[in-house]
Scaffold this motif. Structure first.
Motif, short mmCIF file in Angstrom:
data_model
loop_
_atom_site.label_atom_id
_atom_site.label_comp_id
_atom_site.label_asym_id
_atom_site.label_seq_id
_atom_site.Cartn_x
_atom_site.Cartn_y
_atom_site.Cartn_z
N VAL A 1 -1.63 2.59 4.39
CA VAL A 1 -0.78 3.51 5.15
C VAL A 1 -0.43 4.70 4.26
CG1 VAL A 1 1.39 3.78 6.41
CG2 VAL A 1 0.13 1.62 6.53
N ASP B 1 1.69 7.41 2.79
CA ASP B 1 3.13 7.62 2.64
C ASP B 1 3.40 9.13 2.69
OD1 ASP B 1 5.79 7.41 2.20
OD2 ASP B 1 5.65 6.56 0.18
N GLU C 1 6.37 -3.47 1.05
CA GLU C 1 5.19 -4.11 1.66
C GLU C 1 4.22 -4.47 0.55
OE1 GLU C 1 2.70 -2.88 5.52
OE2 GLU C 1 2.15 -1.76 3.72
N ARG D 1 0.48 -6.42 -0.43
CA ARG D 1 -0.81 -6.85 0.09
C ARG D 1 -1.42 -7.90 -0.82
NH1 ARG D 1 -5.89 -5.81 -1.02
NH2 ARG D 1 -5.35 -4.17 -2.48
N LYS E 1 -0.95 -8.82 4.55
CA LYS E 1 0.23 -8.08 4.12
C LYS E 1 1.49 -8.81 4.58
CE LYS E 1 -1.55 -3.37 3.85
NZ LYS E 1 -1.37 -1.96 4.31
N LEU F 1 3.44 -0.16 0.00
CA LEU F 1 4.30 0.81 0.67
C LEU F 1 5.75 0.56 0.27
CD1 LEU F 1 3.83 3.12 2.72
CD2 LEU F 1 4.51 1.54 4.52
N LEU G 1 9.29 4.17 5.23
CA LEU G 1 8.15 3.80 6.07
C LEU G 1 8.04 2.29 6.22
CD1 LEU G 1 5.29 6.27 5.11
CD2 LEU G 1 6.70 6.24 7.15
N VAL G 2 8.58 1.54 5.25
CA VAL G 2 8.55 0.08 5.36
C VAL G 2 9.41 -0.36 6.54
CG1 VAL G 2 8.99 -2.08 4.14
CG2 VAL G 2 8.18 -0.09 2.88
N GLN H 1 7.31 0.10 9.59
CA GLN H 1 6.26 -0.91 9.67
C GLN H 1 6.82 -2.27 10.06
OE1 GLN H 1 3.46 1.20 9.81
NE2 GLN H 1 2.53 -0.57 8.83
N LYS I 1 7.40 -2.20 13.69
CA LYS I 1 6.12 -2.25 14.40
C LYS I 1 5.56 -3.67 14.44
CE LYS I 1 1.47 -0.27 14.29
NZ LYS I 1 0.55 0.65 13.56
N LYS I 2 5.74 -4.41 13.36
CA LYS I 2 5.22 -5.78 13.28
C LYS I 2 6.18 -6.81 13.88
CE LYS I 2 1.56 -4.52 10.96
NZ LYS I 2 0.19 -4.62 11.55
N THR J 1 -7.61 -2.72 13.09
CA THR J 1 -6.55 -3.64 12.65
C THR J 1 -6.10 -4.59 13.74
OG1 THR J 1 -4.87 -1.99 13.18
CG2 THR J 1 -5.71 -2.03 10.92
#
Length: 451
Positions: free
Chosen positions: A33, A35, A53, A55, A61, A93, A97-98, A101, A104-105, A226
């Protein structure tokens, strides 16, 4: 977006990081992603977001809470909480932005159950992690052998070690439920580690392993895709593709994900089309749609009593006929509305040498004709041998035809000149009769050495 180890070297040739998706800056991963807030500072008095975040292998992740207030940036190797022990991953990340995310998850950022980041990984942690990663490939081969020996209908696709080497996760695919209780005991005895079995789908397996699709490019699921949306055969029907499972299936055995890429475009184009089951009523008979060109706006109709002849109509003309049929009126025939499509001749480029032909090397080579010329000595021996056989079989002999003889009665000798003296042809004197006299046969050997 490429990292320094993956950038091009002198001359434009790519270096290749050879890290298989574990680059130091994590810019070679498909789930990276960007940044876009990295160069922006926070307002005064506002604390940065305390989650990061991280990985792990094969793009896995997870989100972790930075309770120790460590200064973390993208690319740092950290030791995270695991059950049991700890795991090693790479920070992908940080910052606000985390939070986006996690939303979103579907992860609650205010939840206290979010695992923690212990520390930045030391050199000892990295060494143990790399040794565990090196054990994965030989273990996978041995694990498949043990599964085959127990005759289990399953396929072990990948193995992932925990960062501290205390646990190994075996990813497998199977069509039905598999009883692998005895297999886990064999794995624990063979590899001396904790074993965890995790079943994945066929698409997830293809994304992990990678491959080349029928288009000639790398699989979408292993490069940038994804999320896996469901693909139905109706997507192929709307695009007028042949329902051939061998052509519509991808490397995973399921329908190709790319069938959904252009489906919305076809659906929008089909909104102005009459139904495919539309029947046109004419005085010559009923007509049924056989084919349609979505982007050109054409439809092909054929009479029910003559399916061999198709008539091309535009969408507006079809709608006009349908409107007349709704009023219970019949049109005369489809020929009054049909259009004639003139096919333009294809332009073929041929250069002078014909180098564009793909089959120019497939033509068989011409065989060389055998050399019919023989040496004078060989012809002479054959002729004389025939004369010898003729003399032995009969008491009377005749002279051979001088036209069939070579110029010399003896083999070619470099020490003697070649005397070409014309001799009369006895066959031409048919009127003169000569007495037959018995003679001894003449035998001449090839390359006779005379002292």
């Amino acid at each position: 977006m490429a990292c320094t180890s993956c950038s091009t070297s002198d001359g434009g040739a790519p270096k290749g990081c050879k890290n298989n998706g574990t680059c130091g800056t994590d810019s070679c991963n498909k789930l990276t992603v960007f940044d876009w807030l990295s160069n922006m500072s926070l307002p005064n008095g506002e604390a940065p977001f305390d989650c990061v975040e991280v990985r792990f292998k094969n793009g896995r992740k997870e989100f972790f809470r930075n309770t120790e207030k460590l200064t973390l940036s993208i690319g740092d190797i950290v030791a995270t909480e695991a059950s049991p022990g700890h795991d090693i991953g790479i920070v992908t990340l940080t910052g606000e932005l985390v939070r986006i995310q996690m939303k979103k998850k579907g992860v609650n950022s205010s939840n206290t159950d979010v695992p923690k980041v212990y520390r930045k990984a030391s050199q000892r942690d990295i060494d143990i992690w790399s040794i565990a990663r090196d054990r994965e490939e030989p273990m996978k081969v041995r694990a498949r052998e043990l599964a085959i020996s127990q005759k289990l209908e399953m396929k072990i696709s990948d193995i992932e070690f925990q960062g501290d080497g205390s646990k190994a996760t075996f990813y497998y695919t199977a069509n039905d439920r598999v009883d692998f209780r005895l297999l886990i005991k064999d794995f624990a005895k063979e590899f001396s580690t904790r074993v965890e079995m995790k079943q994945v789908g066929l698409r997830q397996e293809a994304a992990r392993l990678g491959g080349i699709g029928s288009c000639g490019r790398e699989l979408c699921c292993s490069t940038w895709l994804t999320d896996f949306r469901s693909v139905n055969t109706s997507a192929a029907r709307y695009q007028q593709l042949s329902l051939n499972p061998q052509k519509l299936a991808g490397q995973c055995g399921k329908l190709k994900c790319c069938l959904n890429y252009e489906l919305d475009t076809y659906m929008d184009a089909l909104k102005g089309f009459p139904d495919f089951d539309t029947k046109l009523v004419t005085e010559k008979g009923d007509a049924i749609c056989q084919k349609q060109d979505i982007f050109k706006g054409l439809m092909w109709f054929a009479y029910t009593n003559d399916f061999a002849n198709w008539h091309v109509l535009k969408i507006d003309q079809v709608k006009e006929i349908v409107a007349e049929n709704k009023l219970k009126n019949k049109v005369a025939s489809l020929e009054d509305f049909a259009i004639v499509i003139v096919q333009e001749p294809e332009k073929h480029f041929n250069n002078a040498m014909g180098q564009e032909s793909l089959t120019r090397f497939d033509q068989p080579k011409k065989k060389k004709k055998p050399n019919k010329k023989r040496k004078n000595g060989e012809n002479l021996i054959v002729a004389n041998n025939n004369n010898v056989n003729a003399n032995t079989n009969s008491n009377t002999t005749s002279k051979p035809n001088n036209n069939n003889k070579p110029n010399n009665n003896r083999p070619n000798n470099n020490n003697r000149p070649n005397n070409n003296k014309p001799k009369p042809n006895n066959n031409n004197n048919t009127n003169e009769k000569k007495p037959v006299v018995a003679r001894k046969p003449i035998i001449i050997t090839k390359n006779e050495n005379k002292e």
